[in-house]
Design a protein around this motif. Structure first.
Motif, mmCIF file in Angstrom:
data_model
loop_
_atom_site.group_PDB
_atom_site.id
_atom_site.type_symbol
_atom_site.label_atom_id
_atom_site.label_comp_id
_atom_site.label_asym_id
_atom_site.label_seq_id
_atom_site.Cartn_x
_atom_site.Cartn_y
_atom_site.Cartn_z
ATOM 1 N N LEU A 168 0.842 -1.187 0.000
ATOM 2 C CA LEU A 168 0.000 0.000 0.000
ATOM 3 C C LEU A 168 0.878 1.238 0.000
ATOM 4 O O LEU A 168 1.562 1.515 0.983
ATOM 5 N N LEU A 169 0.863 1.983 -1.095
ATOM 6 C CA LEU A 169 1.690 3.171 -1.215
ATOM 7 C C LEU A 169 0.789 4.363 -1.496
ATOM 8 O O LEU A 169 0.067 4.383 -2.493
ATOM 9 N N ASN A 170 0.800 5.333 -0.588
ATOM 10 C CA ASN A 170 -0.006 6.547 -0.773
ATOM 11 C C ASN A 170 -1.470 6.205 -1.059
ATOM 12 O O ASN A 170 -2.101 6.812 -1.917
ATOM 13 N N SER A 171 -2.008 5.250 -0.345
ATOM 14 C CA SER A 171 -3.356 4.760 -0.605
ATOM 15 C C SER A 171 -4.185 4.785 0.675
ATOM 16 O O SER A 171 -3.659 4.968 1.762
ATOM 17 N N SER A 172 -5.489 4.588 0.516
ATOM 18 C CA SER A 172 -6.378 4.565 1.671
ATOM 19 C C SER A 172 -7.312 3.372 1.593
ATOM 20 O O SER A 172 -7.701 2.931 0.511
ATOM 21 N N VAL A 173 -7.661 2.846 2.775
ATOM 22 C CA VAL A 173 -8.631 1.769 2.905
ATOM 23 C C VAL A 173 -9.656 2.212 3.945
ATOM 24 O O VAL A 173 -9.286 2.554 5.066
ATOM 25 N N GLU A 174 -10.937 2.225 3.573
ATOM 26 C CA GLU A 174 -11.982 2.608 4.512
ATOM 27 C C GLU A 174 -13.112 1.587 4.440
ATOM 28 O O GLU A 174 -13.598 1.265 3.356
ATOM 29 N N ILE A 175 -13.524 1.080 5.613
ATOM 30 C CA ILE A 175 -14.587 0.083 5.692
ATOM 31 C C ILE A 175 -15.606 0.541 6.722
ATOM 32 O O ILE A 175 -15.255 0.864 7.853
ATOM 33 N N THR A 176 -16.878 0.553 6.328
ATOM 34 C CA THR A 176 -17.975 0.802 7.250
ATOM 35 C C THR A 176 -19.021 -0.277 7.022
ATOM 36 O O THR A 176 -19.472 -0.482 5.892
ATOM 37 N N GLY A 177 -19.407 -0.973 8.084
ATOM 38 C CA GLY A 177 -20.362 -2.059 7.963
ATOM 39 C C GLY A 177 -19.907 -3.258 8.762
ATOM 40 O O GLY A 177 -19.048 -3.155 9.647
ATOM 41 N N PHE A 178 -20.456 -4.427 8.437
ATOM 42 C CA PHE A 178 -20.164 -5.646 9.178
ATOM 43 C C PHE A 178 -19.852 -6.792 8.211
ATOM 44 O O PHE A 178 -20.414 -6.865 7.118
ATOM 45 N N GLY A 179 -18.961 -7.668 8.620
ATOM 46 C CA GLY A 179 -18.676 -8.874 7.857
ATOM 47 C C GLY A 179 -17.970 -8.647 6.547
ATOM 48 O O GLY A 179 -18.049 -9.487 5.642
ATOM 49 N N ASN A 180 -17.255 -7.534 6.423
ATOM 50 C CA ASN A 180 -16.536 -7.231 5.180
ATOM 51 C C ASN A 180 -15.099 -7.730 5.247
ATOM 52 O O ASN A 180 -14.531 -7.923 6.329
ATOM 53 N N GLU A 181 -14.495 -7.910 4.075
ATOM 54 C CA GLU A 181 -13.131 -8.438 4.012
ATOM 55 C C GLU A 181 -12.393 -7.825 2.829
ATOM 56 O O GLU A 181 -12.934 -7.741 1.722
ATOM 57 N N ILE A 182 -11.170 -7.377 3.076
ATOM 58 C CA ILE A 182 -10.284 -6.901 2.012
ATOM 59 C C ILE A 182 -9.012 -7.712 2.061
ATOM 60 O O ILE A 182 -8.397 -7.854 3.135
#
Length: 246
Positions: A69-83
């Motif tokens: 991950l270079l100069n990037s963003s990860v945002e998660i809102t909710g339940f039971g999600n996977e990246i």
């Protein structure tokens, strides 16, 4: 700098790359580092990336390797999600808003200046091995699954130029005279070894078969057969029985 690995990570923490794994407090597995219950927000000074996970006991992020991950963003809102990130992402944004969704990038994928977003439940975006997205700051790529459950599947060895948009929904819901919806979300499938030119739009319900080329500026509204060059608005085959090399 000595890192306190008992930190709650409830605020941003700046760390050097050599200290990354100890700070994340994840579980190292064969699949990579699991950023699970311990993670709320992280800012990585060397990679200038941001990870923001709400409901962190329910959502999971796997990162295979520390240079992904270079100069990037990860945002998660909710339940039971996977990246799951196994490829390299630079200047990218991965967003999930909903429940039981998955974003997956496989090994040797190289994704630049691309937004990957799910605003839905029970949806998935998967990017295969050796796939390249060559977006740029002035013409970023968009991969979007939104609305009803849907999937975008990009198989191995594909390349995408800049300004490419792939989406499973229309912009708005449309209903007939009896109030039945007539434009539901549909999956998008891109098979192996497909080359997509700059500023191309790939719309819902499309399947692009193996070995094909989509010309610059095309709008793909219907499925494309294998080993053809397709061009135009809407895109149609203009040359059959072709093959291409990187």
């Amino acid at each position: 700098m000595r890192v306190n690995t008992t930190h709650t990570l409830s605020e941003y923490i700046n760390v050097k790359s050599t200290q990354l794994k100890s700070v994340l407090l994840g579980v190292d597995t064969a699949e990579g580092t699991w950023l699970g219950n311990a993670v709320k927000m992280i800012s990585l000074r060397f990679f200038r990336s941001r990870l923001r996970v709400k409901n962190r006991k329910s959502n999971k992020v796997f990162i295979k390797g520390v240079h992904r991950l270079l100069n990037s963003s990860v945002e998660i809102t909710g339940f039971g999600n996977e990246i799951r990130i196994a490829g390299r992402l630079q200047q990218c944004a991965l967003n999930i808003l909903g429940n039981n969704n998955r974003i997956i990038t496989h090994e040797n994928s190289d994704i630049n200046w691309t937004e990957i977003t799910i605003i839905a439940n029970d949806s998935e975006i998967e990017i295969g091995r050796d796939v390249h997205f060559n977006g740029k700051q002035s013409a970023q790529n968009l991969i979007l699954a939104r609305g009803e459950p849907s999937k975008i599947s990009i198989e191995a060895d594909c390349i995408f130029s800049y300004g490419v948009e792939i989406r499973t929904p229309d912009s708005h819901k449309i209903f007939d005279a009896t109030n039945n919806r007539i434009n539901p979300e549909q999956n998008v499938i891109i098979r192996k070894h497909v080359w997509v030119g700059a500023k191309t739009t790939i719309l819902k319900g499309v399947s692009i078969s193996e070995g094909s080329i989509i010309a610059t500026g095309s709008v793909v509204t219907k499925s494309i057969s294998e080993n053809v060059i397709a061009a135009g608005i809407p895109a149609r085959p203009i040359k059959n029985h072709v093959h291409w090399e990187r």
